[in-house]
Design an enzyme around this catalytic site. Structure first.
Site, PDB file in Angstrom:
ATOM      1  N   GLY A  74     -28.802 -41.208 -29.459  1.00 63.58           N
ATOM      2  CA  GLY A  74     -29.416 -40.859 -30.738  1.00 63.58           C
ATOM      3  C   GLY A  74     -28.441 -40.747 -31.896  1.00 63.58           C
ATOM      4  O   GLY A  74     -28.730 -40.103 -32.906  1.00 63.58           O
TER       5      GLY A  74
ATOM      6  N   HIS B 158     -31.802 -36.432 -17.519  1.00 63.28           N
ATOM      7  CA  HIS B 158     -31.511 -36.923 -18.867  1.00 63.28           C
ATOM      8  C   HIS B 158     -30.657 -35.882 -19.605  1.00 63.28           C
ATOM      9  O   HIS B 158     -30.842 -34.678 -19.436  1.00 63.28           O
ATOM     10  CB  HIS B 158     -32.814 -37.188 -19.633  1.00 63.28           C
ATOM     11  CG  HIS B 158     -32.562 -37.867 -20.946  1.00 63.28           C
ATOM     12  ND1 HIS B 158     -32.218 -37.161 -22.071  1.00 63.28           N
ATOM     13  CD2 HIS B 158     -32.556 -39.170 -21.299  1.00 63.28           C
ATOM     14  CE1 HIS B 158     -32.016 -38.019 -23.065  1.00 63.28           C
ATOM     15  NE2 HIS B 158     -32.210 -39.242 -22.620  1.00 63.28           N
TER      16      HIS B 158
ATOM     17  N   GLU C   8     -25.292 -42.970 -19.629  1.00 61.88           N
ATOM     18  CA  GLU C   8     -25.598 -42.636 -21.029  1.00 61.88           C
ATOM     19  C   GLU C   8     -24.577 -41.633 -21.550  1.00 61.88           C
ATOM     20  O   GLU C   8     -24.733 -40.423 -21.329  1.00 61.88           O
ATOM     21  CB  GLU C   8     -26.984 -41.988 -21.116  1.00 61.88           C
ATOM     22  CG  GLU C   8     -28.122 -42.901 -20.760  1.00 61.88           C
ATOM     23  CD  GLU C   8     -29.385 -42.479 -21.496  1.00 61.88           C
ATOM     24  OE1 GLU C   8     -29.915 -43.297 -22.260  1.00 61.88           O
ATOM     25  OE2 GLU C   8     -29.819 -41.335 -21.331  1.00 61.88           O
TER      26      GLU C   8
ATOM     27  N   LEU D 277     -31.578 -48.392 -21.099  1.00 65.19           N
ATOM     28  CA  LEU D 277     -32.477 -47.257 -21.343  1.00 65.19           C
ATOM     29  C   LEU D 277     -32.477 -47.041 -22.854  1.00 65.19           C
ATOM     30  O   LEU D 277     -31.430 -46.812 -23.461  1.00 65.19           O
ATOM     31  CB  LEU D 277     -31.936 -46.033 -20.583  1.00 65.19           C
ATOM     32  CG  LEU D 277     -32.606 -44.670 -20.730  1.00 65.19           C
ATOM     33  CD1 LEU D 277     -34.113 -44.752 -20.613  1.00 65.19           C
ATOM     34  CD2 LEU D 277     -32.087 -43.725 -19.662  1.00 65.19           C
TER      35      LEU D 277
END
Ligand code: PGA
Length: 234
Positions: free
Chosen positions: A159, A87, A153, A214
C-alpha cells in the site's frame, strides 16, 4: 508453471459499490486462476463464478462460541477455494499469532492456503532471518503441502507505491525456495505482493520462479485488475 493472481479487496466497498464492482468483474474475469478475496459480508455475492474466491482470514477453531469469527469449515461449506493467512495487516493491527493453527485447520478443511510472509522496514537488513522464522513457525507440524502457496510481501511495500528491486525480489524468492527444499523437500508456488499495479506488472512478471502476484489497491479497479490479469495469465 501455472500462474495465479490473488486480489485482496480488504475492508473496501459499500453494498452499492460492491454490486457495481461485481457486475464489471463478472464481465472481465472468466478465469479460475484469478482469486478474489472480498470482505466476509460480501462473499455470498462472489461465489460460484468464473473466477475463484477466497477468505481474508479464518478462525483457528472449527466451530463454536466465538462471536464475530468465521471458520475454515464454514468457508469450505460456502464453496470458498482459498484462505489468506498471516497477511501483514493482520500481523500488525490484530496481533496475529495463530498462523500455524489457521493454516492447519484451513488445509484440514480442504481450503488452499496463501501464507503471507515479509519483513518490516526496520527489518530490511536481516530480511532472510525474518522470513526464515516466519516460515518455520507457520509450517510447524504441517504435513501436506499440496495446497500451500507462499506470498512474499515486504510490509514496507504494501500500500505504499514503493517496491523492492526485481533483483531483491528474485533473491528472496530463491531464498524461500531453498528453505522449503532443505527443510521440507517441497517446491510450492511463490507469489509477490506489495504495490503491484498495471504499470509495474510487466517487469514483475518476468521474475524467474514467480508463480503470480497478490494485489491489493489495484484490484479495487476492475480494469486495472484485468490489465494485470492480461499480463500474468497471457
Ligand atoms: P497493495 O496491497 O497492492 O495495495 O500494496 C497488497 C496486499 O496487501 O496484499
Amino acid at each position: 508453471m501455472e500462474k495465479i493472481i490473488a486480489a485482496n479487496l480488504k475492508m473496501n466497498f459499500t453494498y452499492e459499490e460492491v454490486k457495481e464492482y461485481i457486475s464489471k468483474i463478472d464481465e472481465l474475469i472468466d478465469d479460475k486462476r484469478v482469486i478474489i478475496f472480498p470482505g466476509n459480508i460480501y462473499i455470498p455475492y462472489f461465489i460460484n463464478k468464473k473466477y475463484s474466491i477466497g477468505i481474508q482470514n479464518v478462525n483457528e477453531k472449527e466451530a463454536g462460541a466465538y462471536t464475530g469469527e468465521v471458520s475454515a469449515m464454514q468457508a469450505k461449506s460456502m464453496n470458498i477455494d482459498y484462505a489468506l493467512i498471516g497477511h501483514s495487516e493482520r500481523r500488525i493491527y490484530y496481533n496475529e499469532n495463530k498462523i500455524n493453527d489457521k493454516i492447519k485447520i484451513s488445509l484440514k478443511n480442504g481450503l488452499k492456503v496463501i501464507l503471507c510472509v515479509g519483513e518490516k522496514e526496520e527489518e530490511k537488513e536481516y530480511v532472510e532471518k525474518v522470513i526464515h522464522k516466519q516460515i518455520i513457525d507457520a509450517l510447524d507440524n504441517v504435513k501436506d503441502f499440496n495446497n500451500l502457496i507462499i506470498a512474499y510481501e515486504p510490509i514496507w511495500a504494501v500500500g505504499t507505491n514503493v517496491m523492492p528491486t526485481t533483483d531483491k525480489i528474485k533473491h528472496i524468492i530463491k531464498y524461500i525456495k531453498t528453505i522449503l527444499k532443505n527443510k521440507y523437500n517441497i517446491d510450492i508456488p511463490i507469489l509477490y505482493g506489495g504495490s503491484i499495479n498495471e504499470e509495474n506488472i510487466n517487469k514483475i512478471n518476468e521474475i524467474d520462479d514467480l508463480s503470480g502476484v497478490l494485489v491489493g489497491s489495484s484490484s479495487l479497479i476492475p480494469e486495472k485488475l484485468n490489465k494485470i490479469k492480461e499480463v500474468v495469465l497471457k
